[in-house]
Design an enzyme around this catalytic site. Structure first.
Site, PDB file in Angstrom:
ATOM      1  N   LYS A  55       0.802  -1.223   0.000  1.00  0.00           N
ATOM      2  CA  LYS A  55       0.000   0.000   0.000  1.00  0.00           C
ATOM      3  C   LYS A  55       0.839   1.280   0.000  1.00  0.00           C
ATOM      4  O   LYS A  55       0.388   2.330  -0.447  1.00  0.00           O
ATOM      5  CB  LYS A  55      -0.950   0.017   1.198  1.00  0.00           C
ATOM      6  CG  LYS A  55      -2.019  -1.054   1.167  1.00  0.00           C
ATOM      7  CD  LYS A  55      -3.199  -0.613   0.374  1.00  0.00           C
ATOM      8  CE  LYS A  55      -4.463  -1.452   0.509  1.00  0.00           C
ATOM      9  NZ  LYS A  55      -4.385  -2.798   0.982  1.00  0.00           N
ATOM     10  N   SER A  80      -8.738  -0.486   6.507  1.00  0.00           N
ATOM     11  CA  SER A  80      -8.702  -1.528   7.521  1.00  0.00           C
ATOM     12  C   SER A  80      -7.279  -1.675   8.055  1.00  0.00           C
ATOM     13  O   SER A  80      -7.011  -2.510   8.884  1.00  0.00           O
ATOM     14  CB  SER A  80      -9.179  -2.857   6.939  1.00  0.00           C
ATOM     15  OG  SER A  80      -8.225  -3.335   6.017  1.00  0.00           O
ATOM     16  N   GLU A 206      -9.746 -13.610  -4.572  1.00  0.00           N
ATOM     17  CA  GLU A 206     -10.405 -13.055  -3.389  1.00  0.00           C
ATOM     18  C   GLU A 206     -10.930 -14.175  -2.496  1.00  0.00           C
ATOM     19  O   GLU A 206     -10.971 -15.337  -2.903  1.00  0.00           O
ATOM     20  CB  GLU A 206     -11.525 -12.093  -3.790  1.00  0.00           C
ATOM     21  CG  GLU A 206     -12.652 -12.756  -4.552  1.00  0.00           C
ATOM     22  CD  GLU A 206     -13.679 -11.760  -5.051  1.00  0.00           C
ATOM     23  OE1 GLU A 206     -13.614 -10.571  -4.695  1.00  0.00           O
ATOM     24  OE2 GLU A 206     -14.568 -12.191  -5.805  1.00  0.00           O
ATOM     25  N   GLY A 210     -16.265 -13.655   0.266  1.00  0.00           N
ATOM     26  CA  GLY A 210     -16.544 -12.320  -0.261  1.00  0.00           C
ATOM     27  C   GLY A 210     -16.243 -12.261  -1.735  1.00  0.00           C
ATOM     28  O   GLY A 210     -15.347 -11.551  -2.168  1.00  0.00           O
ATOM     29  N   ASP A 212     -17.550 -10.886  -4.279  1.00  0.00           N
ATOM     30  CA  ASP A 212     -18.220  -9.828  -5.041  1.00  0.00           C
ATOM     31  C   ASP A 212     -17.449  -9.483  -6.318  1.00  0.00           C
ATOM     32  O   ASP A 212     -18.046  -9.167  -7.345  1.00  0.00           O
ATOM     33  CB  ASP A 212     -18.383  -8.568  -4.186  1.00  0.00           C
ATOM     34  CG  ASP A 212     -17.043  -8.027  -3.727  1.00  0.00           C
ATOM     35  OD1 ASP A 212     -16.403  -8.692  -2.893  1.00  0.00           O
ATOM     36  OD2 ASP A 212     -16.618  -6.967  -4.214  1.00  0.00           O
ATOM     37  N   SER A 306       1.067  -9.915  -0.887  1.00  0.00           N
ATOM     38  CA  SER A 306       0.753  -8.494  -0.739  1.00  0.00           C
ATOM     39  C   SER A 306       1.062  -7.876   0.615  1.00  0.00           C
ATOM     40  O   SER A 306       1.214  -6.650   0.696  1.00  0.00           O
ATOM     41  CB  SER A 306      -0.717  -8.263  -1.102  1.00  0.00           C
ATOM     42  OG  SER A 306      -1.553  -9.138  -0.372  1.00  0.00           O
TER      43      SER A 306
HETATM   44  C1  PLP Z   1      -5.238  -3.843   0.633  1.00  0.00           C
HETATM   45  C2  PLP Z   1      -4.732  -5.214   0.595  1.00  0.00           C
HETATM   46  C3  PLP Z   1      -5.183  -6.129  -0.367  1.00  0.00           C
HETATM   47  C4  PLP Z   1      -6.260  -5.777  -1.380  1.00  0.00           C
HETATM   48  O1  PLP Z   1      -5.841  -4.714  -2.213  1.00  0.00           O
HETATM   49  P1  PLP Z   1      -6.910  -3.895  -3.087  1.00  0.00           P
HETATM   50  O2  PLP Z   1      -6.106  -2.849  -3.774  1.00  0.00           O
HETATM   51  O3  PLP Z   1      -7.929  -3.326  -2.156  1.00  0.00           O
HETATM   52  O4  PLP Z   1      -7.531  -4.867  -4.007  1.00  0.00           O
HETATM   53  C5  PLP Z   1      -4.622  -7.383  -0.383  1.00  0.00           C
HETATM   54  N1  PLP Z   1      -3.672  -7.759   0.500  1.00  0.00           N
HETATM   55  C6  PLP Z   1      -3.219  -6.903   1.434  1.00  0.00           C
HETATM   56  C7  PLP Z   1      -2.170  -7.378   2.376  1.00  0.00           C
HETATM   57  C8  PLP Z   1      -3.726  -5.608   1.518  1.00  0.00           C
HETATM   58  O5  PLP Z   1      -3.270  -4.773   2.447  1.00  0.00           O
END
Ligand code: PLP
Length: 323
Positions: A55, A80, A206, A210, A212, A306
C-alpha cells in the site's frame, strides 16, 4: 477504443516517483513450492515492503502529487489498516499531516503502527457506520484531501509498480496471481502485465466468503455485498471501485476464490518453508497455486505476496488450528 483510467505510462511514471521512498522488494523462489505444483513460482514479497504491505506504493505516488495547498492542509483516508500505514508513512516522509479513519476491530498492530507514524486515528464501527461518509465529512470540515484505499488513479498506478518490478526481475510470466480486495492492486498490476508481458494471464484472487469481485467480473456490473466473514481482513471490501472495475474488466482474465483454510495452509507454508510471515490477505494469490486449485504445471507463475501484517498471537492461533 474507450480510454481506461490508467495506462502503463502512469505505472512507469509512478515507479520513478516512488523510487527511493519505497523498497524494491525481493522475488523469492522455493524448491518445495515448485516441486509441489510442478510450476516455477516467483513470489514478489511485499510483506517485506516498508509498513509491511504494498500500500505504501500507491500512497506515496498519490501524496507526492499533492499541490502546495493540499500539502499544507493534510490528507484523510479510511482503511482496515495497511493503506492507513502506507498513507501515514508517506505523509510523514513528505511532511504532510495525516488523519486516518480505522475500524474499532482493526488489528492492534496496525493501529499502533499508524499512530507510530504520527497520524491521528479516528475510530468507527465497521458493522454499523459508513467509513466513506466519515472520511468525506472530515475532509469537508478540515479541508483535508481524501485519498481512498483503492478507487483512485494515483493509488492504482502506484500499486502496479509491484508487478512491473516482478516482471523486470523474474522475466516473462505465463500467469500472474494477484490478491483482490477493492482492486487497486489488481488494476495496477494487470496494467503493468498487459503492457510488458502480453501473453501473461492475469487472475485476481479473493476470499470465497466475499466473492463480489468474481460476481462483478462475470456479470459486468459492480456487485455490492455485506462485509464478508473471512480471516483475510485486507480483502474484506464490500465492492470494487468504479475506476478499478473499469480496468479489471478489460485487463484481467478472471477472478478466482480460495477458502480461509487454503489461506491458513499457505501461511503455514510461508512460515515453515520460506521463513517469512505473510498475513491472510497476502496469501490469496499463493493459495491458488499451493492448494493446486488450478494446474500450473510447467508454467512460470508470478505471485504477489501483498502483505505481512498480523499479530503474532493471531498467526500462532491460526496456523496451530488443524495442524
Ligand atoms: C489492501 C490489501 C489487499 C487488497 O488490495 P486492493 O487494492 O484493495 O484490491 C490485499 N492484500 C493486502 C495485504 C492488503 O493490504
Amino acid at each position: 477504443m474507450i480510454e481506461l483510467p490508467i495506462s502503463f505510462d502512469d505505472v512507469a511514471r509512478a515507479h520513478e516517483r516512488i523510487a527511493g521512498a519505497v523498497h524494491r522488494t525481493p522475488v523469492l523462489t522455493s524448491t518445495t513450492a515448485n516441486a509441489r505444483t510442478g510450476a516455477q513460482i516467483f513470489f514478489k514479497c511485499e510483506n517485506l515492503q516498508r509498513t509491511g504491505a504494498f500500500k505504501m506504493r500507491g500512497a506515496y505516488n498519490a501524496l507526492a502529487q499533492f499541490t502546495a495547498e493540499q500539502r499544507a492542509c493534510g490528507v484523510v483516508t479510511f482503511s482496515s489498516g495497511n493503506h492507513a500505514q502506507g498513507i501515514a508513512l508517506a505523509a510523514e516522509l513528505l511532511g504532510i499531516k495525516a488523519v486516518i479513519v480505522m475500524p474499532l476491530d482493526a488489528p492492534a498492530i496496525k493501529v499502533a503502527a499508524t499512530r507510530g507514524y504520527g497520524a491521528e486515528v479516528v475510530m468507527y464501527d465497521r458493522y454499523a457506520e459508513d467509513r466513506e461518509a466519515i472520511g468525506n465529512a472530515l475532509a469537508l470540515e478540515r479541508g483535508l484531501t481524501l485519498i481512498p484505499p483503492y478507487d483512485h488513479v494515483h493509488v492504482m498506478a502506484g500499486q502496479g509498480t509491484a508487478a512491473k518490478e516482478l516482471i523486470e526481475d523474474a522475466g516473462p510470466l505465463d500467469v500472474l496471481l494477484v490478491p483482490l480486495g477493492g482492486g487497486g492492486l489488481l488494476s495496477g498490476c494487470a496494467t503493468a502485465a498487459r503492457a510488458m508481458n502480453p501473453g501473461c494471464r492475469v487472475f485476481g484472487v479473493e476470499p470465497e466468503a466475499g466473492n463480489d469481485g468474481q460476481r462483478s467480473f462475470r456479470s459486468g456490473e459492480i456487485v455490492h455485498i455485506a462485509t464478508p466473514d473471512t480471516i483475510a481482513d485486507g480483502a474484506q471490501t464490500q465492492h470494487l471501485g468504479k475506476h478499478t472495475f473499469a480496468v479489471i474488466r478489460e485487463r484481467v482474465d478472471d477472478i478466482l476464490t480460495v477458502s480461509d483454510a487454503d489461506l491458513v495452509e499457505a501461511m503455514r507454508f510461508f512460515a515453515g518453508h520460506m521463513k517469512i510471515t505473510v498475513e491472510p490477505s497476502g496469501c490469496l494469490g499463493a493459495a491458488v497455486a499451493l492448494s493446486r486449485r488450478m494446474d500450473f504445471k510447467d508454467q512460470r507463475v508470478g505471485v504477489i505476496v501483498s502483505g505481512g501484517n498480523i499479530d503474532l498471537q493471531r498467526m500462532a492461533m491460526l496456523i496451530q488450528k488443524g495442524a
